[in-house]
Motif scaffolding. Structure first.
Motif, mmCIF file in Angstrom:
data_model
loop_
_atom_site.group_PDB
_atom_site.id
_atom_site.type_symbol
_atom_site.label_atom_id
_atom_site.label_comp_id
_atom_site.label_asym_id
_atom_site.label_seq_id
_atom_site.Cartn_x
_atom_site.Cartn_y
_atom_site.Cartn_z
ATOM 1 N N ARG A 60 3.966 2.539 4.516
ATOM 2 C CA ARG A 60 4.119 3.413 3.342
ATOM 3 C C ARG A 60 3.413 4.746 3.579
ATOM 4 N NH1 ARG A 60 3.925 0.343 -2.379
ATOM 5 N NH2 ARG A 60 5.303 -1.376 -1.884
ATOM 6 N N TYR B 77 9.996 -0.187 -1.637
ATOM 7 C CA TYR B 77 9.281 1.065 -1.942
ATOM 8 C C TYR B 77 10.262 2.236 -2.104
ATOM 9 C CZ TYR B 77 5.588 4.640 -1.171
ATOM 10 O OH TYR B 77 4.719 5.695 -1.281
ATOM 11 N N MET C 159 -2.291 9.759 -3.620
ATOM 12 C CA MET C 159 -0.897 9.317 -3.523
ATOM 13 C C MET C 159 0.061 10.183 -4.335
ATOM 14 S SD MET C 159 -1.130 7.305 -1.215
ATOM 15 C CE MET C 159 0.643 7.178 -1.082
ATOM 16 N N HIS D 137 -7.100 6.443 2.173
ATOM 17 C CA HIS D 137 -6.733 5.962 0.837
ATOM 18 C C HIS D 137 -7.687 4.848 0.398
ATOM 19 C CE1 HIS D 137 -4.270 4.956 -2.571
ATOM 20 N NE2 HIS D 137 -3.996 3.757 -2.109
ATOM 21 N N ASN E 56 -1.945 2.304 -3.719
ATOM 22 C CA ASN E 56 -0.574 2.569 -3.268
ATOM 23 C C ASN E 56 0.215 1.293 -2.996
ATOM 24 O OD1 ASN E 56 1.738 3.723 -2.183
ATOM 25 N ND2 ASN E 56 0.863 3.873 -0.155
ATOM 26 N N CYS E 57 -0.449 0.268 -2.471
ATOM 27 C CA CYS E 57 0.273 -0.999 -2.244
ATOM 28 C C CYS E 57 -0.590 -2.129 -2.804
ATOM 29 C CB CYS E 57 0.558 -1.205 -0.753
ATOM 30 S SG CYS E 57 1.576 -2.670 -0.483
#
Ligand SMILES: NC(=O)c1ccc[n+]([C@@H]2O[C@H](COP(=O)([O-])OP(=O)(O)OC[C@H]3O[C@@H](n4cnc5c(N)ncnc54)[C@H](O)[C@@H]3O)[C@@H](O)[C@H]2O)c1
Length: 403
Positions: free
Chosen positions: A135, A198, A330, A356, A368-369
């Motif tokens: 990602r 995604y 993000m 991140h 983000n994930c």
């Protein structure tokens, strides 16, 4: 700003890669490597850090010396061990970056998600990021940015086809053990399905057939899929790790130090009402006047710096000094500023993922994930396996229906 203390659990293939990204940075340090194998001492000494065989040994050392627990841990051990490690770390308030897949089965993931939620409800929550690092790959960041150009996504075609060397399977028995999360579907296809989720959205239904096997092991060597997304988009995907081919993420992006860059076109093709985007060549095909009698136009405004990736060896492209000029928040990552950097395609996704994670630990970003995202990818893999068994298309279960 305080230095962030991190540990890496697992000194096999991917753990040391995480460690090397931490090692380059001045704002964090490797407090320890945790691994019970003969590899441990070598890797700990390479990164001039402590080595512990297990977490209890590390906790004992920390408590005896009156130290703080580390701020975060990267879990890079075999799939079936992730949840146990995560629970033991979260109990101590240690933030988590867990390698994909989150676990080798969906029920265990749900157990972890509930456990982490309970901790949060008690005011002892930890940040949890799952290592679907692609990602953060610049090609994917760019694809997500550009996707609106194609209009409504109507169909997608993709492949992850390459040949793993024999030693990959010979040196690590868990990779050939179905009960320990071995097999190409769990180890590799889960990456691509996460990206499809995604980029395109939730998946409703999958039909799959296994590829014919060329090895003697019990684990699968890949499958062919047809996919129905909830938004109506349809897709086909071929995943196989015993095929000689450059049509895969690693060759096409050069992101993996073990796989040389190759100038591949179209390991993903996303077809839409207004045009088609091809990844990783990033060609956007369209027509000024739509209709088959009219010429096709190609917009190809970006190109990859082949010099840095053709080498096939890993040299970190960006020191942290450079990294800090990129905004890794993000929401901001989708802006032009990021894309217009000269070495945009040389940025290593592991660097961005680590940045991140550090932002999350500092409370400066949203995840983000998430574990739920990773569970969705795993549910899709389990649906692939179910379809193989039943020989029919199967619906992907909803998380709340998991029992
Ligand atoms: N993000 C990616 O691109 C990527 C790439 C490769 C692997 N992975 C994932 O990373 C994880 C690790 O894969 P790998 O290929 O590096 O595995 P590996 O077998 O090469 O290494 C795992 C290491 O964990 C250690 N270990 C296992 N159980 C342990 C325990 N209970 N306590 C302490 N140490 C223990 C082993 O000794 C070994 O050194 C897997 O979940 C895999 O799916 C992700």
């Amino acid at each position: 700003m305080d230095i962030i203390n991190l540990i890496v659990i697992g000194a096999g293939l991917i753990g040391p890669r995480h460690a090397s990204h931490i090692y380059q940075r001045s704002d964090c340090r490797i407090f320890a490597i945790v691994d019970h194998s003969l590899n441990g001492p070598n890797i700990a000494s390479k990164f001039s850090t402590n080595l512990f065989k297990n977490l209890d040994e590390m906790y004992h050392y920390i408590e005896e010396n009156n130290l703080n627990y580390p701020d975060g841990a990267i879990i890079a051990t075999p799939n079936h061990t992730h949840v146990d490690f995560a629970v033991k770390l979260a109990e101590k308030g240690i933030n988590l970056l867990i390698e994909k897949p989150l676990s080798s089965n969906a029920l265990e993931c749900k157990y972890l998600i509930n456990y982490l939620k309970d901790l949060t409800d008690q005011g002892r929550g930890v940040k949890t990021l799952i290592g679907h690092h692609r990602r953060f790959n610049p090609y994917i960041v760019y694809t997500k940015q550009q996707l609106t150009k194609i209009g409504t996504p109507i169909a997608i075609q993709g492949s992850w086809c390459l040949k793993k060397p024999d030693h990959y399977y010979l040196e690590k028995p868990w990779r050939t053990d179905v009960t320990k999360g071995g097999g190409t579907l769990l180890i590799n296809l889960v990456h691509d399905l996460d990206l499809l989720l995604y980029l395109i959205g939730p998946i409703e239904r999958i039909y799959a057939e296994l590829l014919p096997k060329q090895r003697e092991y019990d684990v699968d060597e890949g499958a062919v899929l047809t996919i129905s997304f909830k938004n109506g988009c349809k897709g086909t995907f071929i995943c196989g790790d015993n095929l000689v081919s450059p049509f895969n993420f690693e060759n096409g992006t050069g992101e993996n130090p073990n796989v040389p860059f190759f100038n591949t076109e179209g390991f993903y093709r996303i077809f839409g009402s207004q045009g088609t985007l091809s990844v990783p060549d990033m060609k956007f095909y369209y027509q000024s006047q739509p209709g088959w009698e009219n010429p096709i136009d190609v917009d190809h405004t970006i190109s990859k710096n082949e010099e840095t990736n053709n080498l096939g060896t890993y040299t970190p492209a960006t020191s942290f000094t450079n990294m800090s000029s990129f905004n890794t928040n993000m929401d901001m990552m989708m802006n032009d500023e990021f894309e217009n950097q000269d070495n945009f395609f040389d940025i290593k996704p592991f660097d961005l993922q680590l940045s991140h994670f550090i932002d999350l630990i500092r409370g400066q970003d949203k995840v983000n994930c998430t574990a739920e995202d990773a569970l969705m990818a795993l549910l899709c893999i389990e649906t692939v396996m179910k379809s193989v068994e039943t020989g029919k298309p199967e619906y992907v279960p909803e998380i709340q229906d998991l029992k």
